[in-house]
Write an enzyme that holds these catalytic residues in place. Structure first.
Site, PDB file in Angstrom:
ATOM      1  N   ARG A 233      10.770  -1.070  12.900  1.00  0.00           N
ATOM      2  CA  ARG A 233       9.355  -1.133  13.321  1.00  0.00           C
ATOM      3  C   ARG A 233       9.159  -2.334  14.240  1.00  0.00           C
ATOM      4  NH1 ARG A 233       5.090  -0.038   8.424  1.00  0.00           N
ATOM      5  NH2 ARG A 233       3.805  -1.263   9.864  1.00  0.00           N
TER       6      ARG A 233
ATOM      7  N   ARG B 247      11.724  -6.692   5.724  1.00  0.00           N
ATOM      8  CA  ARG B 247      11.780  -5.263   6.055  1.00  0.00           C
ATOM      9  C   ARG B 247      12.186  -5.070   7.516  1.00  0.00           C
ATOM     10  NH1 ARG B 247       6.514  -1.704   5.427  1.00  0.00           N
ATOM     11  NH2 ARG B 247       5.981  -2.901   7.283  1.00  0.00           N
TER      12      ARG B 247
ATOM     13  N   ARG C  85     -10.179   0.794   8.292  1.00  0.00           N
ATOM     14  CA  ARG C  85      -9.863  -0.580   8.698  1.00  0.00           C
ATOM     15  C   ARG C  85     -11.018  -1.225   9.443  1.00  0.00           C
ATOM     16  NH1 ARG C  85      -3.879   0.356   8.685  1.00  0.00           N
ATOM     17  NH2 ARG C  85      -2.891  -1.668   8.876  1.00  0.00           N
TER      18      ARG C  85
ATOM     19  N   ARG D 165      -1.116  -9.372  13.050  1.00  0.00           N
ATOM     20  CA  ARG D 165      -1.590  -8.313  12.143  1.00  0.00           C
ATOM     21  C   ARG D 165      -2.414  -8.914  11.005  1.00  0.00           C
ATOM     22  NH1 ARG D 165       3.994  -5.653  10.706  1.00  0.00           N
ATOM     23  NH2 ARG D 165       2.808  -4.335   9.273  1.00  0.00           N
TER      24      ARG D 165
ATOM     25  N   LYS E   8       0.831  -1.212   0.000  1.00  0.00           N
ATOM     26  CA  LYS E   8       0.000   0.000   0.000  1.00  0.00           C
ATOM     27  C   LYS E   8       0.867   1.265   0.000  1.00  0.00           C
ATOM     28  CE  LYS E   8      -2.168  -1.166   3.853  1.00  0.00           C
ATOM     29  NZ  LYS E   8      -1.521  -2.463   4.189  1.00  0.00           N
TER      30      LYS E   8
HETATM   31  P1  AP5 Z   1       4.662  -1.623   1.934  1.00  0.00           P
HETATM   32  O1  AP5 Z   1       4.522  -0.802   0.694  1.00  0.00           O
HETATM   33  O2  AP5 Z   1       5.215  -0.995   3.134  1.00  0.00           O
HETATM   34  O3  AP5 Z   1       3.276  -2.339   2.285  1.00  0.00           O
HETATM   35  P2  AP5 Z   1       2.068  -1.835   3.154  1.00  0.00           P
HETATM   36  O4  AP5 Z   1       0.880  -2.510   2.625  1.00  0.00           O
HETATM   37  O5  AP5 Z   1       2.092  -0.349   3.225  1.00  0.00           O
HETATM   38  O6  AP5 Z   1       2.492  -2.512   4.545  1.00  0.00           O
HETATM   39  P3  AP5 Z   1       2.474  -1.949   6.012  1.00  0.00           P
HETATM   40  O7  AP5 Z   1       3.494  -2.667   6.812  1.00  0.00           O
HETATM   41  O8  AP5 Z   1       2.515  -0.472   6.012  1.00  0.00           O
HETATM   42  O9  AP5 Z   1       1.123  -2.520   6.478  1.00  0.00           O
HETATM   43  P4  AP5 Z   1       0.200  -2.254   7.642  1.00  0.00           P
HETATM   44  O10 AP5 Z   1      -1.086  -2.061   6.995  1.00  0.00           O
HETATM   45  O11 AP5 Z   1       0.311  -3.340   8.646  1.00  0.00           O
HETATM   46  O12 AP5 Z   1       0.840  -0.991   8.390  1.00  0.00           O
HETATM   47  P5  AP5 Z   1       0.305   0.449   8.719  1.00  0.00           P
HETATM   48  O13 AP5 Z   1       1.477   1.322   8.804  1.00  0.00           O
HETATM   49  O14 AP5 Z   1      -0.831   0.827   7.855  1.00  0.00           O
HETATM   50  O15 AP5 Z   1       5.523  -2.904   1.524  1.00  0.00           O
HETATM   51  C1  AP5 Z   1       5.890  -3.875   2.487  1.00  0.00           C
HETATM   52  C2  AP5 Z   1       7.274  -4.433   2.153  1.00  0.00           C
HETATM   53  O16 AP5 Z   1       7.195  -5.159   0.924  1.00  0.00           O
HETATM   54  C3  AP5 Z   1       8.344  -3.347   1.936  1.00  0.00           C
HETATM   55  O17 AP5 Z   1       9.564  -3.802   2.433  1.00  0.00           O
HETATM   56  C4  AP5 Z   1       8.372  -3.189   0.416  1.00  0.00           C
HETATM   57  O18 AP5 Z   1       9.612  -2.741  -0.046  1.00  0.00           O
HETATM   58  C5  AP5 Z   1       8.058  -4.594  -0.053  1.00  0.00           C
HETATM   59  N1  AP5 Z   1       7.332  -4.606  -1.347  1.00  0.00           N
HETATM   60  C6  AP5 Z   1       6.403  -3.713  -1.794  1.00  0.00           C
HETATM   61  N2  AP5 Z   1       5.958  -4.061  -3.025  1.00  0.00           N
HETATM   62  C7  AP5 Z   1       6.602  -5.222  -3.346  1.00  0.00           C
HETATM   63  C8  AP5 Z   1       6.560  -6.065  -4.491  1.00  0.00           C
HETATM   64  N3  AP5 Z   1       5.774  -5.800  -5.545  1.00  0.00           N
HETATM   65  N4  AP5 Z   1       7.337  -7.170  -4.485  1.00  0.00           N
HETATM   66  C9  AP5 Z   1       8.156  -7.450  -3.424  1.00  0.00           C
HETATM   67  N5  AP5 Z   1       8.252  -6.663  -2.326  1.00  0.00           N
HETATM   68  C10 AP5 Z   1       7.478  -5.570  -2.270  1.00  0.00           C
HETATM   69  O19 AP5 Z   1      -0.296   0.204  10.193  1.00  0.00           O
HETATM   70  C11 AP5 Z   1       0.530  -0.119  11.279  1.00  0.00           C
HETATM   71  C12 AP5 Z   1      -0.302  -0.224  12.531  1.00  0.00           C
HETATM   72  O20 AP5 Z   1      -0.878   1.055  12.848  1.00  0.00           O
HETATM   73  C13 AP5 Z   1      -1.515  -1.179  12.462  1.00  0.00           C
HETATM   74  O21 AP5 Z   1      -1.152  -2.513  12.743  1.00  0.00           O
HETATM   75  C14 AP5 Z   1      -2.407  -0.577  13.551  1.00  0.00           C
HETATM   76  O22 AP5 Z   1      -1.946  -0.941  14.830  1.00  0.00           O
HETATM   77  C15 AP5 Z   1      -2.190   0.906  13.372  1.00  0.00           C
HETATM   78  N6  AP5 Z   1      -3.146   1.513  12.430  1.00  0.00           N
HETATM   79  C16 AP5 Z   1      -2.866   2.072  11.222  1.00  0.00           C
HETATM   80  N7  AP5 Z   1      -3.987   2.510  10.633  1.00  0.00           N
HETATM   81  C17 AP5 Z   1      -5.002   2.211  11.480  1.00  0.00           C
HETATM   82  C18 AP5 Z   1      -6.414   2.367  11.398  1.00  0.00           C
HETATM   83  N8  AP5 Z   1      -7.006   2.915  10.329  1.00  0.00           N
HETATM   84  N9  AP5 Z   1      -7.165   1.930  12.450  1.00  0.00           N
HETATM   85  C19 AP5 Z   1      -6.600   1.374  13.542  1.00  0.00           C
HETATM   86  N10 AP5 Z   1      -5.263   1.167  13.659  1.00  0.00           N
HETATM   87  C20 AP5 Z   1      -4.471   1.576  12.626  1.00  0.00           C
HETATM   88 MG    MG Z   2       2.171   1.053   4.830  1.00  0.00          MG
END
Ligand code: AP5
Ligand code: MG
Length: 190
Positions: A134, A128, A89, A146, A14
């Site tokens: 993280r 990562r 979410r 997660r 994402k």
């Molecule tokens: P990346 O692009 O970072 O993927 P992502 O989907 O953004 O993954 P996140 O780790 O950010 O997911 P998340 O949803 O758990 O975290 P968030 O920060 O939203 O890519 C991931 C990895 O893969 C990278 O190393 C990248 O280089 C690699 N990659 C990308 N594309 C690739 C490809 N095509 N091929 C191979 N490799 C690839 O949330 C974190 C926490 O915050 C949550 O757990 C929760 O506690 C809280 N939170 C956030 N939003 C909310 C909400 N709305 N409500 C409640 N809690 C929330």
């Molecule tokens: Mg992300």
């Protein structure tokens, strides 16, 4: 104005794809995860509260998250549109996002749902975690929590957007350029 929800499990790409979409369509990218991490780094009250949930891989309560998202949208009245990354979410978050955009006479154009297998997601996040600092990438048990939280609380939102004819399922495996091409095709079709 184009408003996009980029949707998918942890590690689906994402954030990676949002950076591309942001410059291609001239949008403001809002990642609730990035906002929480900035609060944690700044040791704000919100950051201290959020950290206790994030480090375990649980969701931060809606009451905190929805207010933070609303503030960020209201900070950008001139935006050409938004990419919502990691929000909504939960069903209350999806309802509140629709209400917020309706109050501005806007709406979501498309929900881009990235599809990636659990084994690929775990491998990406563990990889990562070697460098990201993280806490929620640091061990497989938290990563698996997660994924479980996503299946239980977030994946049902696909139906929310499907009912509105706004859901686009996108294969999230391939090169970053290939996936970006698929996403642009789906945005341009909506
Ligand atoms: P990346 O692009 O970072 O993927 P992502 O989907 O953004 O993954 P996140 O780790 O950010 O997911 P998340 O949803 O758990 O975290 P968030 O920060 O939203 O890519 C991931 C990895 O893969 C990278 O190393 C990248 O280089 C690699 N990659 C990308 N594309 C690739 C490809 N095509 N091929 C191979 N490799 C690839 O949330 C974190 C926490 O915050 C949550 O757990 C929760 O506690 C809280 N939170 C956030 N939003 C909310 C909400 N709305 N409500 C409640 N809690 C929330
Ligand atoms: Mg992300």
């Amino acid at each position: 104005m184009i408003n996009i929800v980029i949707f998918g499990p942890p590690g689906a790409g994402k954030g990676t794809q949002s950076e591309r979409l942001q410059s291609h369509y001239n949008l403001v990218h809002i990642s609730t995860g990035d906002l929480f991490r900035a609060h944690i780094k700044g040791e704000t009250k919100l950051g201290v509260e959020a950290k206790s949930y994030i480090d375990k891989g649980d969701l931060v309560p809606d009451s905190v998250t929805i207010g933070m998202l609303r503030d960020k949208v209201e900070d950008n009245p001139q935006a050409n549109g938004f990419i919502f990354d990691g929000f909504p979410r939960t069903t209350p978050q999806a309802d509140s996002l629709d209400a917020l955009l309706n109050s501005l006479n806007k709406g979501i154009n498309v929900c881009l749902s990235l599809q990636v297998s659990d084994e690929e997601l775990v491998a990406r996040l563990l990889n990562r975690g070697k460098t990201s600092g993280r806490a929620d990438d640091a061990n497989e048990a938290v990563i698996r929590n997660r994924l479980a939280v996503y299946q239980r609380e977030t994946a049902p939102l696909k139906e929310f957007y499907a009912k509105q004819d706004k859901l686009a399922d996108i294969n999230g495996v391939g090169t970053i350029d290939e996936i970006f091409g698929r996403l642009c095709d789906a945005v341009d079709a909506h």
